[in-house]
Design an enzyme around this catalytic site. Sequence first.
Site, mmCIF file in Angstrom:
data_model
loop_
_atom_site.group_PDB
_atom_site.id
_atom_site.type_symbol
_atom_site.label_atom_id
_atom_site.label_comp_id
_atom_site.label_asym_id
_atom_site.label_seq_id
_atom_site.Cartn_x
_atom_site.Cartn_y
_atom_site.Cartn_z
ATOM 1 N N LYS A 107 0.868 -1.191 0.000
ATOM 2 C CA LYS A 107 0.000 0.000 0.000
ATOM 3 C C LYS A 107 0.893 1.226 0.000
ATOM 4 O O LYS A 107 2.017 1.181 0.517
ATOM 5 C CB LYS A 107 -0.879 0.021 1.255
ATOM 6 C CG LYS A 107 -2.130 0.854 1.089
ATOM 7 C CD LYS A 107 -3.234 0.052 0.426
ATOM 8 C CE LYS A 107 -4.432 0.874 0.070
ATOM 9 N NZ LYS A 107 -5.558 0.019 -0.337
ATOM 10 N N ASP A 109 -7.022 4.100 -4.609
ATOM 11 C CA ASP A 109 -7.677 3.932 -3.303
ATOM 12 C C ASP A 109 -8.312 5.301 -3.027
ATOM 13 O O ASP A 109 -8.571 6.059 -3.979
ATOM 14 C CB ASP A 109 -6.647 3.529 -2.221
ATOM 15 C CG ASP A 109 -7.319 3.045 -0.934
ATOM 16 O OD1 ASP A 109 -7.792 1.902 -0.908
ATOM 17 O OD2 ASP A 109 -7.406 3.822 0.048
#
Length: 447
Positions: free
Chosen positions: A127, A167
């Site tokens: 991430k 995201d």
Amino acid sequence: MSTQDSKDLMEKMIAKNPGENEFHQAVSEVLESLEPLLKQRPEYLNAKILDRIIEPDRQIMFRVTWTDDNGVIQVNRGYRVQFNSAIGPYKGGMRLHPSVNLGILKFLGFEQVFKNALTGLPMGGAKGGSDFNPKGKSDAEVMRFCQSFMNELYRHIGPNTDIPAGDIGVGAREIGYLYGQYKKITNRFESVLTGKSINWGGSLVRPEATGYGCTYFCEEMLRTKKLDLKCKTVAISGSGNVAQYAVQKVTQLGGKVVTMSDSNGTIFDTSGIDTKKLEFIMELKNGKRGRVSEYAEKYKCEYWEGQRPRKAKCDIALPCATQNGLDENDAKMLIDNGVIAVAEGANMPSTPGAVELFIKNGVLFGPGKAANAGGVATSGLEMCQNHIGLRWPAEEVDHQLQQIMVNIHKNVAEAAKKYGSPGNYVVGANIAGFVKVADAMMDQGII
Ligand code: NDP
Ligand code: 2IT
């Protein structure tokens, strides 16, 4: 593993990662779920798999310098946490939001490892992102930020190394700017990002995939009780990518969505957010980048300023905004109002107390790492199409997405049953995801 061992490991982990509460929360939930597995598989403990799996492979932090429209120089912090690559190259989204810090990205990267394993596709977990706030910025400012971000990130990623995606705060616009800069620096047109636009390597149905997948997962949970979405009242939080396509799929399957929200408040539309009204939301959020309160003005429905959607009476709740937005009080309200199922479109939107209440009260509860895995799974399908140089029709991608969600549901339910917690999708998801990654780590030796 004894409860004491688990406690010791948690204490060590908290001391090593001070102040990173969301990361502690995510690790603690997984460790708790794994206890019945570890009793049967002590070899994981001997190989110190738990100690290894909670430590990211690599954490990259860098300065992102850019110039705003007034010519003022701005400095943000960029990150990429490459968490685990036992089953494939690092894969996971990038978040642009002022709340981003290393702890948030470690929690998200950790969750991603198990989620990606559940998809059945060969993807490790990662991430990234930045504390840059895209709200109120011009397109040109967002572009300059993305270019500067990629000036550092490009050296850490690659089609067989690490493949970022979107995201919160990163959608088609940002992926475009990031991809353009990657190509400029490397002179390579390759599958290094997913969520690309359709005419330059993106996959059909990737934009829809997380919201659709979450709805498919919810349907699978309902099917175990011989129920479906028809005529069900559904409360959705968020109004971004995941929420929008969850609304679309729920509506297509016969449900009625009565809420959406953003960080300012919630709209409560008892007549249902139908296709036409959803079009308005999409234009409002993706084009104008406005607030959901404008929906309430246009359609004359209730608007709850500064409040979450939980007091809306509903059969099904799909939290699709951000982490820890649904707490114990919200869970109590939902349960008192007769909620049947909760499927997490967002990552860790329910607090541990809320999750416990749902499970105790027999609510079908699909945790994010299972319920929202359709997004990254379709990213995997996008990579696959890029590698073979083909583009599959929407029906094909959607069919594969549905199949993947059905399989995740089945594998998670089976793992829960096998390890003594039938119907507990949290335990099932954590064990099923973990076994796959842990076995790969065992195969690959002490590294
Ligand atoms: P978007 O940026 O498109 O939308 C985010 C939504 O959440 C917006 O409605 C936003 O409101 C709201 N939100 C964000 N932060 C907060 C906050 N601190 N408080 C209240 N509301 C907030 O993001 P996505 O739809 O892509 O992501 C939503 C969730 O889904 C995240 O948890 C993400 O990690 C998860 N997810 C996303 C996937 C994807 O493919 N995009 C895949 C799997 C999970 P506002 O407009 O006011 O900021
Ligand atoms: O949380 C997630 O799974 C995502 N943001 C999507 C990641 C991806 O690589 O598509």
